[in-house]
Each structure stands twice: as C-alpha cells, then as structure tokens.
Write a protein that holds these residues in place. Sequence first.
Motif, mmCIF file in Angstrom:
data_model
loop_
_atom_site.group_PDB
_atom_site.id
_atom_site.type_symbol
_atom_site.label_atom_id
_atom_site.label_comp_id
_atom_site.label_asym_id
_atom_site.label_seq_id
_atom_site.Cartn_x
_atom_site.Cartn_y
_atom_site.Cartn_z
ATOM 1 N N ILE A 218 35.379 31.980 39.998
ATOM 2 C CA ILE A 218 34.999 33.200 39.542
ATOM 3 C C ILE A 218 36.462 33.812 39.377
ATOM 4 O O ILE A 218 36.539 34.628 38.634
ATOM 5 N N ALA A 219 37.263 33.776 40.616
ATOM 6 C CA ALA A 219 38.114 34.417 39.915
ATOM 7 C C ALA A 219 39.023 33.429 39.627
ATOM 8 O O ALA A 219 39.855 33.904 38.739
ATOM 9 N N GLU A 220 38.916 32.399 39.076
ATOM 10 C CA GLU A 220 39.724 31.450 38.264
ATOM 11 C C GLU A 220 39.369 31.873 36.813
ATOM 12 O O GLU A 220 40.039 32.075 35.963
ATOM 13 N N ARG A 221 38.424 31.733 36.405
ATOM 14 C CA ARG A 221 37.452 32.381 35.122
ATOM 15 C C ARG A 221 37.810 33.593 34.931
ATOM 16 O O ARG A 221 38.635 33.749 33.830
ATOM 17 N N GLN A 222 37.872 35.183 35.548
ATOM 18 C CA GLN A 222 38.615 36.110 35.265
ATOM 19 C C GLN A 222 40.197 35.688 34.630
ATOM 20 O O GLN A 222 40.906 36.453 34.092
ATOM 21 N N GLN A 223 40.796 35.557 35.885
ATOM 22 C CA GLN A 223 42.600 34.630 34.895
ATOM 23 C C GLN A 223 42.445 34.078 33.908
ATOM 24 O O GLN A 223 43.267 34.178 33.047
#
Length: 230
Positions: A218-223
């Motif tokens: 999820i954090a990677e997607r936001q980045q």
Amino acid sequence: MYGISPRPWGFEVSLVRNGVRYARLFGHASYGGTQQALRRAQAWRDSIVKEHPPVARKERAQALRSNNKTGEPGVFPRLSAQGKPVAWLAKTYLGHEEILRTEFELTDWGHAARAQAVGERQRQLGRMVGLARLHPAEEAIRQRPPPDDEAELPAKRSKSEIVRRNNTSGVSGVQFKTPRAGHPGYWVAITYTAGKGSVSKSFSVRALGHDVAREMAIAERQQQLRDKPP
C-alpha cells in the motif's frame, strides 16, 4: 427520477433541449458508491435544467417541422380531390380545445391567399404566451435553491483511485497474488501510465508476513502515484 436512469453500473443522465441532447454517466465506482454517484447525477441534471430553460411556446411553434412542405410553419394548402390547391390555411394550437384556424380560398383571394395565410399565422402567434411545457419536475428544480452541501459533493475519482471488482486488498492498485497452489503468495503494488506502461513492485508474504507485506504494498502504491507523471 426525472432525467436519471439507474444502470447496473451507476446512473445515466439524459435531457434534450431544443434538439440538443445533454448526457453524462455517473458510475458507482467512479464516485465511491451508489449514493455518492446519485447525488452527483442529480446535481448535474439540476444544473442542466437551470442553465437551459425551455424555449418560449411561440419560438417552438415557429420551428419548421420535417414534414412541412410549404416553408411556413402552421401554413399549408387545402387540396381538391384532384390534388390541386383550393385554399391556404393558417392553424395554431394555443391549448386544450383552443385551436385557431383560418382559411383563405383561392376563389376569393387568388394568388394572395398564401400571403394572407402567412400573415394570419403571425397574428395567431401573437396570442401565444409562456414557455413550452416540459416535465412537471422541471419547474420545481428551477425554483429549488442549491443544496447547502453542494461544495461537499464527491469528486469523480481518477482511474487509478477506482477499486476494481477483482481487487482483494480494498486499495486501488494493490493486489494479492499466488503463482501456484501452496505458495504463500505476495502483495503487489502496480500503477499504469497511459502510453508508458506500468511500474510494479512485489512484497513476499513468506519473507515479511501477510500484514506487513500488504502494508508495504500500500505504501509503495502511494509512492508510485506521487511519482506518476501528470
């Protein structure tokens, strides 16, 4: 609902004004749910109704119909059994059981009969007032003030924000995948850019655990979304 048709995927708004159709689609997924999509559909319908009021009855009565053969709305010849003109008529519908009709026979007026009918038609139109009648809901919509929460209406989501039906994470662009039976699987963050392909990164459940792998995806997607070119 006036002008709004429910569809399996959302709502379709369609209104016609002076021969021009105004239409727009409001999908459940694009606006975050059924009620949000409906509110947006209603707001757009109301804006079209207010921005494009019905034409005056007189203006509509002067529109030339496709079956008119004289070039003058409301003016047409009365033909004999042999198909020859014997009179010119001016006819105007004012309302229920109120139809104006005047006839000018060629035996009395000769070639001037048509011009007399055209002039009479204009006099008849002088008695026509008001706007064209449309759906009863229109007047209520035009008189209704904007809703207090108009500024809070849900904005349309971008394609990258829409959670697809086959999504297993509840977060757009984040999916759980297993390459084969018995494999612990991995969480994937993926972002597509039109004309430029996609960027993706996987997080192993075996190495990180299910919950940690999901949160990292999820954090990677936001980045990825932050790094995505406009």
